[in-house]
Design a protein around this motif. Structure first.
Motif, short mmCIF file in Angstrom:
data_model
loop_
_atom_site.label_atom_id
_atom_site.label_comp_id
_atom_site.label_asym_id
_atom_site.label_seq_id
_atom_site.Cartn_x
_atom_site.Cartn_y
_atom_site.Cartn_z
N HIS A 119 34.45 20.56 21.35
CA HIS A 119 35.40 21.60 20.97
C HIS A 119 36.80 21.02 20.84
O HIS A 119 37.52 21.26 19.87
N HIS A 122 37.16 18.81 17.76
CA HIS A 122 37.31 19.62 16.56
C HIS A 122 38.77 20.06 16.37
O HIS A 122 39.34 19.91 15.28
N HIS A 123 39.36 20.58 17.43
CA HIS A 123 40.73 21.07 17.31
C HIS A 123 41.77 19.95 17.23
O HIS A 123 42.81 20.12 16.60
N GLN A 126 41.87 19.29 13.64
CA GLN A 126 42.71 20.26 12.94
C GLN A 126 44.18 19.93 13.11
O GLN A 126 44.97 20.02 12.16
#
Length: 154
Positions: A119, A122-123, A126
Motif C-alpha cells: 500500500h 503504491h502511494h 503516486q
C-alpha cells in the motif's frame, strides 16, 4: 533468513523509502505529492494500531499534512513499528480488527505486513509521479535499488 527477519528487512526498506521521499518532498513541496504520502503514513499508523490492539478511533486516513506533519508522523510510526518488530512475530497468527467502517475482519499477520508495504509503495509511486509533474526529479525508491546500495539506513 527467517520469515520474521525478512519482514524486518522489508520494513527497513519501507522506512528508508519513506524518509527518502520525504526529503524530496521537503525540497519540492507539491501538494499533489503530500496528499498520497500523508495517506500512506496515516494508514501505516492505523495498521500498526490494529496489530498492536490499540484503538483506531479518531485516526484520520487522509490527513491534510504539511512537510513537518509528515515528518512527525513518519517518525512516530517508524518508532511504533520498530518497537513492534523488535518483539516476537507470529506471522501466521490472526490479526483481528475492524475496518474504517467498523466491519470486523480477520487476516493473517503476514498478510497485514504485506498489505502495509505494498500500500505504501503504491502511494509513494503516486507521490513520485506528482513530484515529476511538478518539475522535480524523484528518487528511485525500489527495494532492489536499496538492497544493491548496501541497504542504506534512513
Amino acid at each position: 533468513m527467517t520469515a520474521p527477519d525478512a519482514v524486518r528487512r522489508r520494513f527497513r526498506h519501507h522506512v528508508w523509502a519513506g524518509s527518502t521521499l520525504l526529503g524530496v518532498i521537503a525540497d519540492h513541496p507539491a501538494p499533489d505529492a503530500l496528499r498520497p504520502f500523508a495517506h500512506a503514513l496515516a494508514a501505516d499508523r492505523v495498521w500498526h494500531h490494529r496489530l498492536a490492539g490499540a484503538p483506531t478511533d479518531g485516526l484520520e486516513i487522509w490527513p491534510a499534512l504539511d512537510v513537518d506533519g509528515c515528518r512527525a508522523l513518519l517518525q512516530e510510526t517508524t518508532d511504533d513499528w520498530q518497537a513492534f518488530l523488535a518483539g516476537p512475530l507470529d506471522l501466521d497468527g490472526p490479526a483481528v480488527y475492524q475496518n474504517s467502517r467498523g466491519e470486523p475482519f480477520e487476516s493473517a499477520v503476514r498478510d497485514v505486513f504485506d498489505h502495509v508495504l505494498l500500500h505504501a509503495a503504491h502511494h509513494r509511486g503516486q507521490a513520485n509521479a506528482a513530484l515529476r509533474a511538478a518539475g522535480a526529479t524523484p528518487r528511485a525508491l525500489d527495494f532492489i535499488f536499496w538492497a544493491r546500495s548496501g541497504e542504506p539506513a534512513p
